[in-house]
Enzyme design. Structure first.
Site, mmCIF file in Angstrom:
data_model
loop_
_atom_site.group_PDB
_atom_site.id
_atom_site.type_symbol
_atom_site.label_atom_id
_atom_site.label_comp_id
_atom_site.label_asym_id
_atom_site.label_seq_id
_atom_site.Cartn_x
_atom_site.Cartn_y
_atom_site.Cartn_z
ATOM 1 N N ARG A 1 -9.198 22.558 2.653
ATOM 2 C CA ARG A 1 -8.072 23.397 3.123
ATOM 3 C C ARG A 1 -7.797 24.542 2.142
ATOM 4 N NH1 ARG A 1 -8.981 20.122 6.560
ATOM 5 N NH2 ARG A 1 -7.469 19.032 7.893
ATOM 6 N N SER B 1 -0.820 18.362 10.290
ATOM 7 C CA SER B 1 -0.580 17.653 9.020
ATOM 8 C C SER B 1 0.339 18.494 8.150
ATOM 9 C CB SER B 1 -1.891 17.449 8.259
ATOM 10 O OG SER B 1 -2.800 16.725 9.027
ATOM 11 N N GLU C 1 0.519 21.217 3.096
ATOM 12 C CA GLU C 1 -0.557 22.030 3.655
ATOM 13 C C GLU C 1 0.074 23.256 4.333
ATOM 14 O OE1 GLU C 1 -3.482 19.964 6.260
ATOM 15 O OE2 GLU C 1 -3.591 21.833 7.370
HETATM 16 N N1 EPU Z 1 -2.884 6.521 8.587
HETATM 17 C C1 EPU Z 1 -1.862 5.584 8.553
HETATM 18 N N2 EPU Z 1 -0.662 5.920 9.105
HETATM 19 C C2 EPU Z 1 -0.437 7.111 9.679
HETATM 20 C C3 EPU Z 1 -1.479 8.064 9.709
HETATM 21 C C4 EPU Z 1 -2.693 7.757 9.151
HETATM 22 O O1 EPU Z 1 -2.015 4.493 8.049
HETATM 23 O O2 EPU Z 1 0.681 7.321 10.163
HETATM 24 C C5 EPU Z 1 -4.180 6.155 8.000
HETATM 25 C C6 EPU Z 1 -5.064 5.344 8.929
HETATM 26 O O3 EPU Z 1 -5.722 4.377 8.166
HETATM 27 C C7 EPU Z 1 -6.122 6.297 9.411
HETATM 28 C C8 EPU Z 1 -6.238 7.238 8.226
HETATM 29 O O4 EPU Z 1 -4.930 7.305 7.668
HETATM 30 O O5 EPU Z 1 -7.303 5.664 9.693
HETATM 31 C C9 EPU Z 1 -6.678 8.629 8.596
HETATM 32 O O6 EPU Z 1 -5.860 9.105 9.650
HETATM 33 P P1 EPU Z 1 -6.368 10.252 10.641
HETATM 34 O O7 EPU Z 1 -7.738 9.955 11.152
HETATM 35 O O8 EPU Z 1 -5.295 10.519 11.649
HETATM 36 O O9 EPU Z 1 -6.553 11.491 9.688
HETATM 37 P P2 EPU Z 1 -5.688 12.082 8.474
HETATM 38 O O10 EPU Z 1 -6.444 11.835 7.219
HETATM 39 O O11 EPU Z 1 -4.273 11.614 8.533
HETATM 40 C C10 EPU Z 1 -6.896 14.380 8.517
HETATM 41 C C11 EPU Z 1 -6.561 15.837 8.640
HETATM 42 C C12 EPU Z 1 -6.231 16.194 10.087
HETATM 43 C C13 EPU Z 1 -7.438 15.855 10.937
HETATM 44 C C14 EPU Z 1 -7.747 14.359 10.781
HETATM 45 C C15 EPU Z 1 -8.998 13.949 11.516
HETATM 46 C C16 EPU Z 1 -5.613 16.507 6.512
HETATM 47 C C17 EPU Z 1 -4.380 16.919 5.784
HETATM 48 N N3 EPU Z 1 -5.439 16.169 7.785
HETATM 49 O O12 EPU Z 1 -5.726 13.645 8.827
HETATM 50 O O13 EPU Z 1 -6.016 17.583 10.142
HETATM 51 O O14 EPU Z 1 -7.207 16.160 12.310
HETATM 52 O O15 EPU Z 1 -7.976 14.068 9.382
HETATM 53 O O16 EPU Z 1 -10.118 14.438 10.855
HETATM 54 O O17 EPU Z 1 -6.708 16.530 5.936
HETATM 55 C C18 EPU Z 1 -4.308 19.256 10.008
HETATM 56 O O18 EPU Z 1 -4.855 19.638 8.958
HETATM 57 O O19 EPU Z 1 -3.280 19.820 10.458
HETATM 58 C C19 EPU Z 1 -4.857 18.098 10.705
HETATM 59 C C20 EPU Z 1 -4.259 17.584 11.784
#
Ligand code: EPU
Length: 336
Positions: free
Chosen positions: A164, A236, A332
């Site tokens: 990012r 995010s 972010e």
């Molecule tokens: N998780 C939780 N609780 C929650 C949310 C997430 O426990 O409320 C844990 C779960 O274990 C899940 C893991 O976090 O398996 C990862 O969650 P998710 O796949 O939703 O992805 P993220 O790491 O929370 C990132 C990006 C998103 C992107 C997703 C999918 C960042 C800051 N965010 O989120 O990007 O869509 O991966 O690749 O890196 C954005 O930047 O606006 C965005 C939405």
């Protein structure tokens, strides 16, 4: 060119904050932008360039000039047997371009389906999802120098992309305006399904092909992330923190279930959504701002929230994650 004075920014930020700007100028060509940069209207004023407003939080009215690109061109500029190079105007809605690439059978952008925002800002922010970042498909970025109005081309390497992050967010912040991005896409069906459970989800929906990957990603996003047209949000709110391996191992001892992504031999990335959920914030509300009940990394505007209200909730979340885990969450979203 379209110039508005005392302009409402309500439809220019996905958080749905009702802020105003002294001036809002939309240009639709390079020549148009050059004349704006040379005009008296911006002289001596604070200038902010925005994209789709999907990563912004207006804390106050903006006392200055907001610029927005309406350059909507999409042009195939060259190709060889394996690759196609497409130049996309900075004002093109990112997901419209992903849909176009998928329709043409060009692979590379499909994992980035349904990310809100426009192409220019996407290249500043190095948007990423499901194991892919926009930098993976960028060939070069065309920009205009805000002082001299000269055109310059940045190779992907010169953009210094990171998680990012790019040179346009750091050393060159506010110095250049992106007018178009050249993407390098593959004609062959080559996919990245390495993200947790993605391949499984795609197979559940049908064959492994571009259209199905796009459709599956759209469904996953729609199930977790609120539609900004219905509930104001900026995706995010925080970045996933990258911590030293040792910090991660100590946390893992205490919380064996802690999810994590490998970064390098010495660092691990921890999902901020998990940390925030552990602190009890998921689905909570402070005034008109709240934490999304299906993804704790997303802060939502339940209606009529001010930028200050959202900022207050974000600070509360940061301090509870700091006191429970000793980890600093970095937004972010850009605070304006
Ligand atoms: N998780 C939780 N609780 C929650 C949310 C997430 O426990 O409320 C844990 C779960 O274990 C899940 C893991 O976090 O398996 C990862 O969650 P998710 O796949 O939703 O992805 P993220 O790491 O929370 C990132 C990006 C998103 C992107 C997703 C999918 C960042 C800051 N965010 O989120 O990007 O869509 O991966 O690749 O890196 C954005 O930047 O606006 C965005 C939405």
């Amino acid at each position: 060119m379209n110039t508005q004075q005392d302009a409402s920014l309500l439809s220019y930020n996905t958080f749905g904050i009702n802020a105003k700007a002294d001036y809002l100028i939309e240009y639709d060509s390079l020549d148009d932008l050059r004349s704006v940069l040379k005009s008296d209207i911006i002289k001596g004023k604070k200038v902010l360039h925005i994209g789709g407003g999907s990563n912004l939080l207006f804390l106050n009215n903006f006392e200055g000039v907001i610029l927005h690109s309406a350059i909507h061109s999409v042009e195939k500029i060259r190709e060889d047997e394996q690759l196609v190079y497409v130049e996309v105007g900075s004002g093109v809605v990112w997901d419209d371009f992903v849909a176009y690439a998928v329709e043409n059978g060009w692979s590379g952008t499909e994992n980035l389906s349904l990310i809100p925002g426009e192409t220019g800002a996407a290249a500043v922010q190095n948007i990423g999802a499901y194991g892919v970042e926009i930098q993976d498909v960028i060939e070069e970025v065309k920009v205009v120098d805000m002082e001299t109005a000269e055109l310059k081309v940045f190779s992907k390497a010169a953009c210094n992309y990171g998680y990012r992050d790019s040179i346009f967010k750091k050393e060159l912040k506010g110095k250049f305006i992106i007018i178009s991005v050249v993407f390098r896409l593959k004609k062959a069906a080559e996919f990245n399904l390495s993200y947790q459970h993605l391949e499984e989800a795609v197979l559940k929906n049908g064959d492994i092909d571009l259209k199905n990957i796009r459709q599956t990603i759209i469904s996953i996003r729609e199930s977790k992330l609120p539609d900004p047209k219905v509930t104001g949000n900026a995706g995010s709110f925080f970045m996933n923190p990258v911590v030293p391996k040792q910090t991660f191992l100590s946390l893992q001892e205490k919380y064996p279930q802690i999810p994590h992504y490998y970064v390098s031999e010495t660092e691990e990335k921890i999902p901020a959504g998990w940390l925030i959920e552990q602190c009890g914030w998921k689905g909570k509300r402070l005034g008109n701002a709240g934490v999304h009940d299906k993804q704790a990394l997303v802060i939502v505007n339940h209606g009529g929230a001010t930028g200050a209200e959202i900022e207050h909730l974000a600070r509360e979340i940061q301090s509870s994650v700091k006191s429970s885990f000793g980890i600093d969450l970095k937004p972010e979203v850009n605070f304006i």
